[in-house]
Each structure stands twice: as structure tokens, then as C-alpha cells.
Design an enzyme around this catalytic site. Structure first.
Site, PDB file in Angstrom:
ATOM      1  N   ASN A 111       7.248   4.042  -8.651  1.00 48.34           N
ATOM      2  CA  ASN A 111       6.872   4.800  -7.455  1.00 48.34           C
ATOM      3  C   ASN A 111       7.162   4.027  -6.179  1.00 48.34           C
ATOM      4  OD1 ASN A 111       4.302   4.336  -5.568  1.00 48.34           O
ATOM      5  ND2 ASN A 111       3.885   3.312  -7.519  1.00 48.34           N
ATOM      6  N   SER A 175       0.816  -3.587  -2.110  1.00 48.28           N
ATOM      7  CA  SER A 175       1.770  -2.511  -2.385  1.00 48.28           C
ATOM      8  C   SER A 175       3.163  -2.989  -1.990  1.00 48.28           C
ATOM      9  CB  SER A 175       1.421  -1.255  -1.593  1.00 48.28           C
ATOM     10  OG  SER A 175       2.537  -0.378  -1.619  1.00 48.28           O
ATOM     11  N   THR A 242      -3.709  -6.258 -11.436  1.00 48.58           N
ATOM     12  CA  THR A 242      -2.727  -6.329 -10.387  1.00 48.58           C
ATOM     13  C   THR A 242      -2.289  -4.946  -9.900  1.00 48.58           C
ATOM     14  OG1 THR A 242      -0.768  -6.149 -11.816  1.00 48.58           O
ATOM     15  CG2 THR A 242      -1.709  -8.341 -11.543  1.00 48.58           C
ATOM     16  N   TYR A 319      -4.336   3.636 -14.569  1.00 46.06           N
ATOM     17  CA  TYR A 319      -3.658   4.713 -13.853  1.00 46.06           C
ATOM     18  C   TYR A 319      -2.567   5.307 -14.748  1.00 46.06           C
ATOM     19  CZ  TYR A 319      -1.208   7.162  -9.998  1.00 46.06           C
ATOM     20  OH  TYR A 319      -0.629   8.096  -9.185  1.00 46.06           O
TER      21      TYR A 319
HETATM   22  C1  LIG Z   1       2.164   6.684  -8.333  1.00 43.04           C
HETATM   23  C2  LIG Z   1       1.334   5.476  -8.073  1.00 43.04           C
HETATM   24  C3  LIG Z   1       0.751   5.320  -6.824  1.00 43.04           C
HETATM   25  C4  LIG Z   1      -0.028   4.187  -6.560  1.00 43.04           C
HETATM   26  N1  LIG Z   1      -0.630   4.060  -5.327  1.00 43.04           N
HETATM   27  C5  LIG Z   1      -1.430   2.982  -5.092  1.00 43.04           C
HETATM   28  C6  LIG Z   1      -2.096   2.853  -3.852  1.00 43.04           C
HETATM   29  O1  LIG Z   1      -2.016   3.713  -2.978  1.00 43.04           O
HETATM   30  N2  LIG Z   1      -2.863   1.739  -3.650  1.00 43.04           N
HETATM   31  C7  LIG Z   1      -3.007   0.768  -4.611  1.00 43.04           C
HETATM   32  O2  LIG Z   1      -3.715  -0.216  -4.380  1.00 43.04           O
HETATM   33  N3  LIG Z   1      -2.390   0.879  -5.799  1.00 43.04           N
HETATM   34  C8  LIG Z   1      -1.606   1.948  -6.058  1.00 43.04           C
HETATM   35  N4  LIG Z   1      -0.996   2.070  -7.283  1.00 43.04           N
HETATM   36  C9  LIG Z   1      -1.132   0.963  -8.260  1.00 43.04           C
HETATM   37  C10 LIG Z   1      -2.237   1.221  -9.268  1.00 43.04           C
HETATM   38  O3  LIG Z   1      -3.498   1.270  -8.655  1.00 43.04           O
HETATM   39  C11 LIG Z   1      -2.242   0.085 -10.312  1.00 43.04           C
HETATM   40  O4  LIG Z   1      -2.520  -1.134  -9.658  1.00 43.04           O
HETATM   41  C12 LIG Z   1      -0.912  -0.035 -11.030  1.00 43.04           C
HETATM   42  O5  LIG Z   1      -0.354   1.230 -11.283  1.00 43.04           O
HETATM   43  C13 LIG Z   1      -1.065  -0.793 -12.358  1.00 43.04           C
HETATM   44  O6  LIG Z   1      -1.919  -0.105 -13.244  1.00 43.04           O
HETATM   45  P1  LIG Z   1      -1.368   0.863 -14.422  1.00 43.04           P
HETATM   46  O7  LIG Z   1      -0.339   0.071 -15.171  1.00 43.04           O
HETATM   47  O8  LIG Z   1      -2.589   1.190 -15.241  1.00 43.04           O
HETATM   48  O9  LIG Z   1      -0.785   2.049 -13.770  1.00 43.04           O
HETATM   49  C14 LIG Z   1      -0.214   3.186  -7.558  1.00 43.04           C
HETATM   50  C15 LIG Z   1       0.373   3.374  -8.822  1.00 43.04           C
HETATM   51  C16 LIG Z   1       1.135   4.503  -9.089  1.00 43.04           C
HETATM   52  C17 LIG Z   1       1.746   4.663 -10.458  1.00 43.04           C
END
Ligand SMILES: Cc1cc2nc3c(=O)[nH]c(=O)nc-3n(C[C@H](O)[C@H](O)[C@H](O)COP(=O)(O)O)c2cc1C
Length: 338
Positions: A111, A175, A242, A319
Site C-alpha cells: 500500500n 509510514s 512494526t 491488519y
Molecule cells: C492498507 C494499509 C494501510 C495502513 N495504514 C496505516 C496507517 O495509516 N497508520 C499506521 O500506523 N499504519 C498503517 N498500516 C500498517 C499497519 O498498521 C501494520 O503496522 C502493518 O500492516 C503490519 O501489520 P500486518 O502485517 O498485520 O498487516 C497500514 C497497513 C495497510 C496494509
């Protein structure tokens, strides 16, 4: 097969952001139901962290519910906490579409949303109607056009509006989709940021509200050690590790060219798991129990969550796995943990 399993092929044929918007539309409808079925996490999963009580150590990571529109739904699925945001002080559209890509065969999401945000005022107003009994964190960021040197002003502006409405705040300096944002992780930039935020917390009489910092997985071990020392010395309440990774090396080889072809952005999901854990282990070692850590990145099963907790994390967040596995995952993880 559950309903999500049955609909999955259909959902995954849609453009990812269209699917997201459709799911949110349906979710908003569900939130209007007088009696949303409530999944209760097993009582044995209750825990305390950051001075707060949680029904379960499993929470929803930031970025899915950026505007805090579906809090009753997350609660009904059994999440113990939800981190809303990232919220920027002023509204902004984020990056041009397409900016969200799924690779279901690898459990991978790419993303470059770039903090699409309704802005802190709108989100704060919505938070005033948040459901009781759910821990809500507010994840804050800066607007794209704000110069790095003025980042603190942006975090403070968002904090003033969001902090009074939530249980904890997470400062997002990790980010990869806002140019320069990650530079705020450098100790010389981090110190004034944290000091400035803690001063505002005191000014607003919110000393008891946890203030956390969310970190990237793309930091060298020595940099992590230095950041931990700055965080501990500042007096903030904890770390989240992270965020997504920029490292294309985590992508399985057969998929790499296809991911590359989609362009810039952060990677999350299964391929991030190993790297995120390495980073967490280094942070936990450096912290040596001085601050709590929230584990995030590639977690998607009871075993993953259990490993993170056994490593020493106080809480966990997911997520990407929720997107691929569907809402039943929350209960499956809870049953496995119990
Ligand atoms: C589409 C998308 C949008 C995200 N937007 C944010 C965000 O706005 N702020 C943030 O701190 N992390 C954001 N994340 C990161 C997630 O909070 C998380 O740290 C990251 O995806 C790793 O976790 P996961 O492997 O379980 O997805 C986003 C992740 C995805 C996939």
C-alpha cells in the site's frame, strides 16, 4: 466454510480499494443494527498493559479504520483494542489511486495510501459517540505538505483534538508513504518531538494517558538501540513495532517482479513476519523491560500471537491477516490462545 470464505473469491476479484469501501459501507449498516452479535473473548485472555484493562491482548492495527467509523463492529468481532488513524490534523486525500494491492497467494499487501484522512476535527467528533468497553487508540501523523521542520506542530494540532477522545495515542513516524516522515525516527529529530508531545500532554492534563511511538521495521539494529534509549529517557509509555516494510527482499522470489511492477509502497502480511519479529526481539532486548512493546507485523495465527507474547510483547495487533482470513480470524486466534 464461513460467509467470508464463501464471498472471498468475489471480494478478491474487486479492485482492493473498492472492496474496502464496499465492506465499510456494509459495516456501517451493521453498526446501525440494534443488537450486533458480540463475540466475547475467553475470560482467561484478560490482561493489563499501559495502565489499561484489555479483554484480550489482540487488537486491530492502525490504517484499516482511519476515521473511526466502525468501532462497534470491531468490538463485536472481539478485538480488545482498535487503533484508529492515521489521522492528520487537516483533511487530505492521500496518494492517487491505485494505491492498494493484494497478493493473496502470499498473504501480502502493498500500500501507498499516503494518509488519506478526513482530518482530526471530523474524526474527533465521531469519537465522541464511540462505544463503551472498547480500548481505542488514536494514531497521529502529519500532513503531506507540512515541512519536516514543522512536524511537531502537526502532531500537536492533531493531539489536541484526538487525545481527549481516546485511551492512548500512537505517534506514527514510520509510514513509508509520506515523504520524509521516517526521518523523524532519527534520535536528533525524535527527542524534540517526544519532549514536545509530552509537554502538551501535561498542558492538557492528560499525563496519565499512554503515549506510544510506532516504528518501522527498516531500521538497523544500532539505530533501534539508539531509538529505544531516546524513548525511555523521554518518558513516553511504550513502543509499537512494526509498520510496513520497504524491503522488497521479503517478497517470495516468484512474486517479486509482480510486486515490483506495482510500484512504491509498504509491504505487510506474511512476508513481513520474520523481519518484524527480528526487529521486535532487538527492541525487547534493548528495552530490558523498561517500557512495554506492542507487537505488529505479519501476525495471523494463534501461534504467531502466542510467540509475540512469549517474546515479551504486552499486546498484539493485526491488519493484513484479517483481510485474507476474514472476521472469523479474531475468534479463531482467541480460541487458540485460550
Ligand atoms: C492498507 C494499509 C494501510 C495502513 N495504514 C496505516 C496507517 O495509516 N497508520 C499506521 O500506523 N499504519 C498503517 N498500516 C500498517 C499497519 O498498521 C501494520 O503496522 C502493518 O500492516 C503490519 O501489520 P500486518 O502485517 O498485520 O498487516 C497500514 C497497513 C495497510 C496494509
Amino acid at each position: 466454510m464461513d460467509l467470508y470464505g464463501a464471498l472471498r473469491p468475489l471480494i478478491f476479484r474487486l479492485d482492493p480499494e473498492t472492496a474496502h469501501n464496499l465492506a465499510f459501507l456494509l459495516g456501517e449498516g451493521a453498526c446501525l443494527l440494534p443488537l450486533l452479535p458480540q463475540a466475547q473473548p475467553p475470560a482467561s485472555l484478560r490482561c493489563q498493559a499501559l495502565g489499561l484493562d484489555f479483554p484480550t491482548p489482540l487488537g486491530l492495527a492502525a490504517g484499516l479504520d482511519k476515521g473511526a467509523t466502525l468501532l462497534p463492529l470491531w468490538q463485536s468481532l472481539g478485538f480488545g483494542h482498535v487503533e484508529i488513524g492515521t489521522v492528520t490534523p487537516r483533511p487530505q486525500p492521500g496518494n492517487p489511486k491505485p494505491r492498494l494491492f493484494r497478493f493473496p497467494e502470499a498473504g501480502l499487501i502493498l500500500n501507498r495510501m499516503g494518509f488519506n484522512s478526513e482530518g482530526a476535527e471530523v474524526v474527533a467528533a465521531r469519537l465522541k459517540r464511540r462505544p463503551a468497553g472498547l480500548v481505542v487508540g488514536g494514531n497521529l501523523g502529519k500532513n503531506k505538505e507540512t515541512p519536516e521542520a514543522q512536524a511537531l506542530d502537526d502532531y500537536r494540532a492533531a493531539y489536541r483534538l484526538i487525545a481527549p477522545e481516546v485511551d492512548y495515542i500512537a505517534l506514527n513516524v514510520s509510514s513509508p508513504n509520506t515523504p520524509g516522515l521516517r526521518n523523524l525516527q532519527a534520535p536528533e529529530a525524535l527527542k524534540p518531538l517526544l519532549t514536545g508531545m509530552l509537554a502538551l500532554r501535561q498542558e492538557l492534563g492528560l499525563e496519565r494517558q499512554p503515549l506510544l511511538l510506532k516504528l518501522a521495521p527498516d531500521l538497523a539494529p544500532e539505530d533501534l538501540d539508539a531509538i529505544v534509549e531516546v524513548a525511555v529517557a523521554s518518558g513516553i509509555s511504550g513502543l509499537i513495532a512494526t509498520n510496513t516494510t520497504l524491503d522488497r527482499g521479503v517478497v517470495p522470489e516468484p512474486l517479486r517482479a509482480r510486486v515490483e511492477a506495482r510500484g512504491a509502497g509498504g509491504l505487510s502480511g506474511v512476508p513481513l513476519k520474520k523481519k518484524a519479529r527480528e526487529v521486535r526481539l532487538r527492541i525487547l532486548q534493548a528495552l530490558d523491560g523498561r517500557l512495554p512493546l506492542v507487537a505488529c507485523g505479519g501476525l495471523g495465527s494463534p501461534e504467531d500471537v502466542l510467540t509475540a507474547l512469549a517474546d515479551g510483547a504486552a499486546l498484539t495487533q493485526i491488519y493484513s491477516a484479517l483481510i485474507f482470513e476474514g472476521p472469523g480470524l479474531v475468534d479463531r486466534i482467541h480460541q487458540g490462545l485460550a
